[in-house]
Design a protein around this motif. Sequence first.
Motif, PDB file in Angstrom:
ATOM      1  N   ALA A 144       1.156  -1.187   0.013  1.00 53.51           N
ATOM      2  CA  ALA A 144       0.011   0.271   0.206  1.00 53.51           C
ATOM      3  C   ALA A 144       1.322   1.412  -0.264  1.00 53.51           C
ATOM      4  CB  ALA A 144      -1.148   0.251   1.296  1.00 53.51           C
ATOM      5  N   ARG A 166      -8.676   5.321   7.828  1.00 56.96           N
ATOM      6  CA  ARG A 166      -7.337   5.153   6.450  1.00 56.96           C
ATOM      7  C   ARG A 166      -6.477   6.541   7.075  1.00 56.96           C
ATOM      8  NH1 ARG A 166      -7.402   1.621   2.802  1.00 56.96           N
ATOM      9  NH2 ARG A 166      -5.095   1.488   2.885  1.00 56.96           N
ATOM     10  N   GLN A 190       0.886   4.000  -3.187  1.00 55.02           N
ATOM     11  CA  GLN A 190       1.100   5.357  -2.810  1.00 55.02           C
ATOM     12  C   GLN A 190       2.465   6.275  -3.503  1.00 55.02           C
ATOM     13  OE1 GLN A 190      -1.273   6.221   1.001  1.00 55.02           O
ATOM     14  NE2 GLN A 190       1.251   7.308   1.237  1.00 55.02           N
ATOM     15  N   ALA A 195      -9.277  -4.072   4.998  1.00 52.84           N
ATOM     16  CA  ALA A 195      -7.818  -2.667   5.098  1.00 52.84           C
ATOM     17  C   ALA A 195      -7.739  -2.938   6.440  1.00 52.84           C
ATOM     18  CB  ALA A 195      -7.347  -2.004   4.090  1.00 52.84           C
ATOM     19  N   GLU A 238     -10.172   4.109  -3.959  1.00 53.35           N
ATOM     20  CA  GLU A 238     -10.757   2.921  -3.088  1.00 53.35           C
ATOM     21  C   GLU A 238     -12.988   2.656  -2.590  1.00 53.35           C
ATOM     22  OE1 GLU A 238      -6.820   1.360  -0.288  1.00 53.35           O
ATOM     23  OE2 GLU A 238      -8.238   3.487   0.210  1.00 53.35           O
TER      24      GLU A 238
END
Length: 506
Positions: free
Chosen positions: A56, A295, A60, A233, A225
């Motif tokens: 992730a 998140r 990113q 997640a 997402e």
Amino acid sequence: MSFRQQYNGCKTFGCANCANPDETLYRHSDRLGYPAWHCNLCGAYPPLLLNPPIIALATQTQKARQSPLFLPSCLCAQPQWQRYGLTKSASQRLQCRHCRKVVTQANAKQIATRLQPWLDSLINGVSPHELQRHLGLSNKTFNQHIAQLAELLEHYSNNIERQASKHATSHTLYTFSHTQVCRSGMRMQNNEQCSAHLWTLTTLDMNTGYVYLISDNALTETEEETEEEKQKATKDWQAISEYQLTLKEISESDESDVLIRAEKTYQKILARSQFDQLAYCEAKHAKLKLENSQRNALIRPVYAAHAHMQNLRPFLQDNHQLKLNWFLEHESFIRGAAITTYHASIRQGYLSLYYYHYSLSIEPQKPQQETENEQRTLSWWNEKWHKLTLSDKRGLHQVGLGILTPSSHITESKLRELLPQKLNWDTTFWQAFEQWLPPTYAQKLSLKRIHQWQAIYRYWHNYLSTPQPRLNVPNTCALNSIHQFVDTLNHAMLNPLEAQKAKRDK
């Protein structure tokens, strides 16, 4: 660029299992007090890692270095773009010969009208906090322009790096950490803003100071997402991969003897609950907008280190004969991330890894002591260390090099050849950045804005802060013309024949 999917496995140089993710080669163990994989060949106990946070963070960072505006794409693995007419505003349209998708390239004239005043102002010394007033922009326009400028400079830098790396024969790199502040989004009981502290990794060229990559441990929510993906997640891995330590570790940088400093660093690593549980900031600085989103959070540095190394892979892949010496900040998991990512180059002898400590002295110059060299084996890992003493007009300096991958019999003269004239690029770079963007101002800025200023400053530092750029830039590359930046990127999308036609048509 696809990333490695599995990060567990042995991380011992010389072990046949090194960087091999095959779980059948290891067995789970809690012998050292934490979940680990035990390697039966070398006896190592690498801590158990979660793969999703690494992927992730790596994804990113990769997306942040790409621009949909300056690099439009289609679904083809290798699109073939041909010119397909102009829009009403004279922007070039392209069509992929395979899937027939049509995209519109950035308009160089329009972008230059918008962003050239920004670049000119920064070159002329206008500081970030003065720039909006200096340019006379509204908040909305300022936000749009800075996002576009950061994207353009990042993408243009990457284009130059790809060209330059094909002709390079050797490099000495340095990877080190820094604590960057930004706005956390939280309010403390006294209603004062509490800043977030980002564990930030920087990799630069030790001989020139050219900065290749800046990344950190902040995981942010993405618009792509779905709500189901976010919840999955969070449930699966985020809660146990977030940075949650409460007691900040004491820095050993005040210790002047580099070998004693290395020994104390080993002791600090071994005293942790597990080797990669670095405590770089206090709990109150480890939160990032948690009241607004599940998140947006800071992830444990070990995951950020692996993600950082993954994003540097193209630098090596474009030139398989490139000889690299890589200095690393003395952290076991930074070494582990490097050896996991580049094990093939290390095994083939193209890449050598070293731990690095230095001590800048203010003692009177004593040239006769420059030849002093002390060797010692340190730590549970029995790593060979050399203390080299150097002399210049400022006095005597010490460099400590821990030999991580090449032969332990490497000579002192060979080690001295690796050392650059500037030993303290870590403090030099970040001190200059913090003069340009002071922490007192940075702690009021969002994470997104901090990343934009870092991208802009990286370009200025690499190409404009010195009489000559810090990289061997091809003669065809302009360094201070927004119009030419966009033109160059637009032509780079075309095959050579189409690019030549486009140049002739101009």
